[in-house]
Design a protein around this motif. Structure first.
Motif, PDB file in Angstrom:
ATOM      1  N   THR A 116      31.515  50.952  74.260  1.00  0.00           N
ATOM      2  CA  THR A 116      32.010  49.919  73.220  1.00  0.00           C
ATOM      3  C   THR A 116      33.448  50.678  72.810  1.00  0.00           C
ATOM      4  N   GLY A 117      34.369  49.648  72.532  1.00  0.00           N
ATOM      5  CA  GLY A 117      35.737  50.191  72.091  1.00  0.00           C
ATOM      6  C   GLY A 117      36.646  49.075  71.872  1.00  0.00           C
ATOM      7  N   PHE A 118      37.684  49.469  71.204  1.00  0.00           N
ATOM      8  CA  PHE A 118      38.901  48.287  70.968  1.00  0.00           C
ATOM      9  C   PHE A 118      40.309  48.707  71.348  1.00  0.00           C
ATOM     10  N   TYR A 119      41.054  47.863  71.355  1.00  0.00           N
ATOM     11  CA  TYR A 119      42.482  48.158  71.337  1.00  0.00           C
ATOM     12  C   TYR A 119      43.294  47.181  70.285  1.00  0.00           C
ATOM     13  N   ASP A 120      44.032  47.940  69.515  1.00  0.00           N
ATOM     14  CA  ASP A 120      45.054  47.006  68.803  1.00  0.00           C
ATOM     15  C   ASP A 120      46.574  47.433  68.950  1.00  0.00           C
ATOM     16  N   LEU A 121      47.108  46.326  69.262  1.00  0.00           N
ATOM     17  CA  LEU A 121      48.757  46.360  69.518  1.00  0.00           C
ATOM     18  C   LEU A 121      49.257  45.816  68.404  1.00  0.00           C
ATOM     19  N   ASN A 122      49.848  46.536  67.472  1.00  0.00           N
ATOM     20  CA  ASN A 122      50.771  46.049  66.249  1.00  0.00           C
ATOM     21  C   ASN A 122      52.300  46.271  66.494  1.00  0.00           C
ATOM     22  N   PRO A 123      52.978  45.239  66.324  1.00  0.00           N
ATOM     23  CA  PRO A 123      54.331  45.517  66.441  1.00  0.00           C
ATOM     24  C   PRO A 123      55.098  46.528  65.722  1.00  0.00           C
ATOM     25  N   GLU A 124      55.913  47.317  66.338  1.00  0.00           N
ATOM     26  CA  GLU A 124      56.485  48.278  65.575  1.00  0.00           C
ATOM     27  C   GLU A 124      57.266  48.026  64.429  1.00  0.00           C
ATOM     28  N   VAL A 125      58.014  46.887  64.564  1.00  0.00           N
ATOM     29  CA  VAL A 125      58.893  46.019  63.575  1.00  0.00           C
ATOM     30  C   VAL A 125      57.897  45.037  63.041  1.00  0.00           C
ATOM     31  N   PRO A 126      57.734  44.796  61.955  1.00  0.00           N
ATOM     32  CA  PRO A 126      56.862  43.838  61.447  1.00  0.00           C
ATOM     33  C   PRO A 126      57.511  42.341  61.649  1.00  0.00           C
ATOM     34  N   LEU A 127      56.428  41.227  61.914  1.00  0.00           N
ATOM     35  CA  LEU A 127      56.945  40.077  62.180  1.00  0.00           C
ATOM     36  C   LEU A 127      57.748  39.465  60.856  1.00  0.00           C
ATOM     37  N   PRO A 128      58.394  38.396  60.943  1.00  0.00           N
ATOM     38  CA  PRO A 128      58.679  37.678  62.156  1.00  0.00           C
ATOM     39  C   PRO A 128      59.649  38.182  63.321  1.00  0.00           C
ATOM     40  N   ASP A 182      65.925  34.784  70.954  1.00  0.00           N
ATOM     41  CA  ASP A 182      67.424  34.352  71.367  1.00  0.00           C
ATOM     42  C   ASP A 182      67.468  33.537  72.593  1.00  0.00           C
ATOM     43  N   GLY A 183      67.600  31.979  72.271  1.00  0.00           N
ATOM     44  CA  GLY A 183      67.741  31.260  73.381  1.00  0.00           C
ATOM     45  C   GLY A 183      69.176  31.454  74.217  1.00  0.00           C
ATOM     46  N   SER A 184      69.864  32.362  73.860  1.00  0.00           N
ATOM     47  CA  SER A 184      71.124  32.739  74.685  1.00  0.00           C
ATOM     48  C   SER A 184      70.554  33.552  75.723  1.00  0.00           C
ATOM     49  N   THR A 185      69.787  34.489  75.392  1.00  0.00           N
ATOM     50  CA  THR A 185      69.349  35.710  76.248  1.00  0.00           C
ATOM     51  C   THR A 185      67.914  35.391  77.046  1.00  0.00           C
ATOM     52  N   GLY A 186      67.155  34.619  76.255  1.00  0.00           N
ATOM     53  CA  GLY A 186      65.975  34.429  76.553  1.00  0.00           C
ATOM     54  C   GLY A 186      64.901  35.353  75.993  1.00  0.00           C
ATOM     55  N   GLN A 187      65.264  36.458  75.348  1.00  0.00           N
ATOM     56  CA  GLN A 187      64.396  37.456  74.871  1.00  0.00           C
ATOM     57  C   GLN A 187      64.366  37.568  73.191  1.00  0.00           C
ATOM     58  N   PRO A 188      63.312  38.092  72.760  1.00  0.00           N
ATOM     59  CA  PRO A 188      63.149  38.195  71.309  1.00  0.00           C
ATOM     60  C   PRO A 188      63.894  39.345  70.828  1.00  0.00           C
ATOM     61  N   SER A 189      64.232  39.434  69.481  1.00  0.00           N
ATOM     62  CA  SER A 189      64.778  40.514  68.954  1.00  0.00           C
ATOM     63  C   SER A 189      64.282  40.810  67.490  1.00  0.00           C
ATOM     64  N   GLN A 190      64.616  41.832  66.894  1.00  0.00           N
ATOM     65  CA  GLN A 190      64.056  42.402  65.475  1.00  0.00           C
ATOM     66  C   GLN A 190      62.543  42.626  65.550  1.00  0.00           C
ATOM     67  N   SER A 191      61.898  42.095  66.552  1.00  0.00           N
ATOM     68  CA  SER A 191      60.457  42.463  66.801  1.00  0.00           C
ATOM     69  C   SER A 191      59.812  41.843  68.161  1.00  0.00           C
ATOM     70  N   GLN A 192      58.722  42.445  68.514  1.00  0.00           N
ATOM     71  CA  GLN A 192      58.404  41.791  69.441  1.00  0.00           C
ATOM     72  C   GLN A 192      57.730  40.377  69.734  1.00  0.00           C
ATOM     73  N   GLY A 193      57.459  40.070  68.339  1.00  0.00           N
ATOM     74  CA  GLY A 193      57.153  38.864  68.231  1.00  0.00           C
ATOM     75  C   GLY A 193      55.644  38.531  68.181  1.00  0.00           C
ATOM     76  N   TRP A 194      54.861  39.149  68.328  1.00  0.00           N
ATOM     77  CA  TRP A 194      53.174  39.269  68.625  1.00  0.00           C
ATOM     78  C   TRP A 194      52.522  40.254  68.246  1.00  0.00           C
ATOM     79  N   TYR A 195      51.157  39.925  67.953  1.00  0.00           N
ATOM     80  CA  TYR A 195      50.260  41.189  67.640  1.00  0.00           C
ATOM     81  C   TYR A 195      49.013  40.670  68.640  1.00  0.00           C
ATOM     82  N   TYR A 196      48.259  41.807  68.965  1.00  0.00           N
ATOM     83  CA  TYR A 196      47.035  41.403  69.736  1.00  0.00           C
ATOM     84  C   TYR A 196      46.250  42.542  69.416  1.00  0.00           C
ATOM     85  N   TYR A 197      44.812  42.076  69.326  1.00  0.00           N
ATOM     86  CA  TYR A 197      43.430  42.927  68.978  1.00  0.00           C
ATOM     87  C   TYR A 197      42.458  42.680  70.030  1.00  0.00           C
ATOM     88  N   ALA A 198      41.852  43.493  70.411  1.00  0.00           N
ATOM     89  CA  ALA A 198      40.851  43.171  71.604  1.00  0.00           C
ATOM     90  C   ALA A 198      39.632  44.303  71.377  1.00  0.00           C
TER      91      ALA A 198
END
Length: 934
Positions: free
Chosen positions: A390-402, A406-422
């Motif tokens: 049994t186990g879990f892994y949590d992925l919390n963004p280093e910089v809080p959302l939101p 960036d539509g010019s570069t196709g990349q997020p900025s300020q934060s990775q943009g998501w969280y994930y919990y398994a």
């Protein structure tokens, strides 16, 4: 209580109603004892002595004997009979699933006892039709192998397996990963979940080519890892290795920097240290034994990308008890705890990553196993196991959302943009009985059942809002935004049963026949937003898989064997097979900026909802087939000289039952798109392609079907067939393996695999279950789909060599590999106005046939230098070693940008053009270490 009752009932059923055999974790010794004239000697007393004591048996009326259900290890066999000289054979090595033949000839008494010292078990197995290329303890201990995840990385040292893709199957997700009988795969999709210490491994058996019916729930290879145990003598290991940035080179050329400025600095380790301490031995001699291992792994990396770090810390503890109250009973209990933590885990492509775009991973887990083995006599033994984790892994963004996309570069900025919990757990009950019988030849019979229950929960979200930013035209956060999340859960259930026989027709011919049955079911596990839940099945398949093989001893002396097999391998029970049919996905909501400010909220949020797209609940085809591979092998093995084996194997594999989703009500119209003319490839600039536009999207985009898409027809508005989907994959190979077992101070292995792996469905991770858009989009399904797959290396050459210089006791160890470059295909993402498909991945169209281009071949040499200090007269030794990885500092580009014409990089003015580098072989580095083993 209900769960406990279920497992108890399964346990009783397995013992009382059905003879059963779990995955082989044991071996055996058998043979015939004769006198000097060749006559059989009945009643001879045979004593088997190993690290946990002794057991005895007697020869039967024809002089035959058998020790069954033996843990892997090194043993001595002593034969005694009144009136004859006692004989003992030492250094008899029993491996996983190997039946070692030890025949003896006793002379009459009157002469001093004779002791015949023999080597290990024969290098050729004359009764097996499978192709096994195991990693021995000698190889694991001496070669420059330092995997970060032993469960998966050890695979890549074996022939026919590259980047986790075994014999053409999905990379890293199609391989059975067993740790002391515990299947450690993630029940969501089959990737590795459990990490364990490389130093606890006693032996690794890798099968998958002609594997018997007892092995199931995989499509690539199955890795059977046995961990160390305690014995009557105390044993231990203290091992530490270390490296830092000053011990590493730089292999980034100016040409690479010009192609991708984000690769200007190579990925290096600021500091890496792995510390292991182990101790095993007796608690009660001959009865109760323990093994304890502790590890602390720390890796502080400077990965590729601007201003990034990756700091990983893992603490692992393993504890195992073995109890044998009698020579016929053996109990084992094992537990592992692992606390795996990472700071700076990239949430976007590593080459484009900044620290703001990383997350923190927290991933603790528990693994356990319990086992009872009982030997009823020389011909029958039983085994019962309960194991799980049994186990879990949590992925919390280093910089809080939101975050801001960036539509010019196709990349997020300020934060990775998501969280994930398994969250995951898995429990399994196995029971076993093996029986040796005679009649129309000799038979090694096995019958088995397995009962699995596993549970998956995955949560993902973009936070309260995710901004889409075009700063060239609008102020920051003043264009549009959206939100999206899901909370999905599934319960997997599997019952499996099998029967197999290794039928020794005569002294030369063995027929290995078996059949396996798997019943796989899937249920929703959690309540959805609208209150529905799932105790109703959404997935239900029943699979019968035959296994048939032969082994023919050509010369009659066990040194030349012709073998072949036909096998079907069905994949395991995984949530991905039915997850789109499970409730839990929230609506995709879009917002627009209100420049008047009249609708702004109290915190100045001036966005108003403009669109809400509910996620449709997919239907599951009532006749859906579970993914499987059909496999044919033909080959031979030959003992060239003592301790040297040559194996040649031809392999043909074809995937069946590949899964995917389709849109049954969709209608499509041919249309033409034109590739960009801004790229650097003249052959692609302005190329025109015939693709397909979704003409009735508004009336058909809520009906999706999970099915086997091979043969699915795409229709035009009039109902005529435009094209037919092909969900195909096949692998053909010729494998050569030359093995030299460790003796006379050296060992080696040379393997070469010539292969072709092609089809319409890629062999990346999880591709057996289909991309979510490959068959939903007619353009993705029908345009330029057939060709070489991503993890298809036509040529694969791997060389291991170990030599210990006498007198000075210096070990020289090397590992060299050559791999053809991996195939890639230029694609372009066209606008929704051209193809009218909602998801961008469904508008990514291959501009050339699949696999039309190849990256550069890879050639790398790693070395280990080791100075050994012998302690006392036994096997105790202290050694100092240094691993030199990538000796020639190769700068091979291992991944390229295949989107046409280019991809922008956040923080850089220069884009990466099609064909530009995105990953490079790690530079030359030194790793130093020391270990004391006894």
């Amino acid at each position: 209580m209900r769960r406990i009752t279920t497992y108890l009932a399964a346990f009783v059923l397995a013992l009382s109603a059905i003879p059963a055999a779990a995955q082989s974790l044991t071996g055996g010794i058998e043979g015939v004892v004769r006198d000097e004239q060749g006559g059989a000697l009945p009643g001879v007393s045979l004593t088997l002595t190993g690290k946990r004591g002794s057991q005895t048996t007697l020869t039967d009326a024809v002089g035959s004997y058998r020790f069954a259900g033996i843990d892997p290890g090194t043993f001595s066999v002593t034969a005694e009979l009144s009136g004859f000289r006692t004989k003992r054979q030492e250094n008899v090595v029993v491996g996983i699933g190997r039946q070692v033949p030890i025949n003896m000839v006793l002379g009459v008494a009157g002469v001093q006892e004779a002791i015949e010292v023999v080597g290990e078990s024969p290098v050729v197995n004359p009764v097996s039709s499978s192709t096994d290329n195991s990693l021995s303890q000698d190889m694991l201990f001496n070669l420059p192998i330092r995997p970060s995840n032993a469960a998966t990385d050890l695979l890549n040292y074996l022939p026919g397996i590259v980047d986790g893709a075994a014999y053409g199957a999905d990379s890293d997700t199609a391989n059975g990963l067993l740790l002391d009988g515990v299947d450690t795969r993630d029940p969501e999709g089959g990737s590795a979940w459990t990490f364990f210490n490389f130093n606890i491994v006693e032996e690794v058996q890798v099968s998958g080519l002609g594997a018997p019916a007892e092995f199931g729930a995989f499509q690539g290879a199955v890795v059977n890892t046995i961990t160390k145990s305690g014995g009557n003598n105390y044993s231990g290991l203290f091992d530490v290795y270390y490296t830092k940035d000053s011990l590493q080179g730089n292999n980034i050329s100016q040409e690479i920097i010009d192609g991708n400025p984000s690769l200007a600095e190579p990925a290096t380790d600021r500091e890496r240290m792995d510390l292991t301490a182990q101790l095993g031995g007796p608690i009660v001699k001959d009865k109760l034994f323990f093994f304890l291992s502790g590890e602390r792994y720390h890796r502080d990396q400077d990965p590729t990308g601007p201003n990034t770090l990756r700091d990983e810390v893992s603490a692992r503890i393993n504890f195992k008890l073995n109890y044998q109250p009698t020579s016929n009973d053996n109990f084992m209990a094992m537990v592992q705890y692992d606390n795996y933590n990472i700071i700076g885990r990239c949430g976007v492509s590593a080459a484009l990553c900044t620290f703001d775009l990383t997350n923190r991973e927290d991933a603790p887990e528990w693994v356990w196993a319990m086992q009872w083995r009982h030997v009823f006599g020389s011909k029958t033994f039983a085994e019962v196991k309960y194991n799980g984790w049994t186990g879990f892994y949590d992925l919390n963004p280093e910089v809080p959302l939101p975050a801001v996309f960036d539509g010019s570069t196709g990349q997020p900025s300020q934060s990775q943009g998501w969280y994930y919990y398994a969250d995951r757990n898995r429990n399994q009950v196995n029971a076993s009985i093996s029986h040796y019988a005679e009649g129309f030849g000799k038979h090694d019979l096995k019958f088995g059942v397995e009962i699995e229950r596993s549970k998956v929960r995955s949560r993902y979200g973009l936070g309260d809002i995710y901004y889409y930013d075009y700063t060239a035209y609008y102020p920051s956060k003043q264009y549009l935004a959206y939100t999206y999340s899901y909370d999905l859960g599934g319960k997997n259930q599997r019952e499996s049963a099998y029967a197999q026989d290794s039928w020794h027709v005569n002294d030369r011919l063995t027929i290995n026949a078996g059949v396996r049955f798997d019943w796989v079911r899937g249920y929703p596990a959690y309540e959805s937003a609208n209150g529905s839940i799932g105790d109703s099945k959404v997935y239900d398949v029943k699979n019968w898989s035959p296994r048939l093989g032969f082994a023919y001893d050509v010369t009659g002396n066990g040194k030349t064997v012709l073998k072949g097999s036909y096998s079907q391998y069905y994949e395991g029970a995984f949530f991905l097979a039915y997850s789109p049919a499970v409730p839990g996905i929230a609506d995709f909501v879009s917002y627009a900026y209100d420049p008047s400010g009249e609708l702004c909220g109290p915190e100045g949020n001036c966005f108003t909802e403009t669109d809400r797209s509910p996620n449709p609940l997919y239907n599951v085809d009532r006749d859906i087939k579970h993914p499987r591979v059909d496999e044919w092998t033909l080959g031979f093995e030959r003992e060239l000289v003592k301790d040297v084996r040559l194996a040649v194997t031809g392999i043909y594999r074809q995937d069946k039952g590949i899964q995917g989703s389709v849109t049954p009500d969709a209608r499509w119209a041919p249309t033409t798109v034109t590739a960009s003319d801004d790229g650097t490839d003249a052959a692609l600039n302005g190329r025109q392609l015939s693709v397909y536009e979704w003409t009735n999207r508004s009336s058909s985009d809520q009906n999706y079907l999970l099915t086997n898409p091979d043969g699915f027809e795409y229709l035009n508005p009039a109902g005529s067939v435009l094209g037919t989907a092909r969900a195909q994959r096949k692998y053909q190979a010729l494998m050569f393996v030359l093995d030299k077992r460790f003796s006379n101070r050296w060992q080696g292995r040379i393997s070469y695999v010539l292969s072709k792996n092609e089809g319409t469905v890629n062999n990346g991770g999880f591709d057996t279950y289909g991309s979510s858009t490959q068959f939903e989009s007619a353009s993705r399904a029908l345009v330029n789909q057939f060709g070489p797959l991503e993890f298809s290396q036509n040529h694969e050459l791997k060389v291991f060599l170990t030599y210990q210089i006498p007198k000075v006791d210096v070990g020289l160890n090397g590992y060299w590999r050559y791999l053809s470059g991996w195939p890639y295909t230029p694609y372009q993402r066209f606008g929704s106005g051209a193809i009218n498909f909602p998801l961008s991945s469904g508008r990514e169209v291959f501009l050339e046939p699949r696999g039309s281009r190849r990256a550069a071949s890879r050639s790398t040499l790693d070395l280990r230098l080791e100075k050994i200090f012998r302690v006392g007269s036994g096997s105790d030794r202290i050694s100092l070693y240094a691993d030199l990885q990538n000796l020639f500092n190769a700068d091979t580009i291992t991944n390229v940008q295949n989107r046409y014409p280019s991809v922008s990089i956040a923080g850089f003015d220069q884009a990466v053009e099609f064909g530009g580098p995105t990953a490079v072989t790690p530079p030359r580095s030194w790793l130093v270490g020391a270990r004391w083993s006894f």
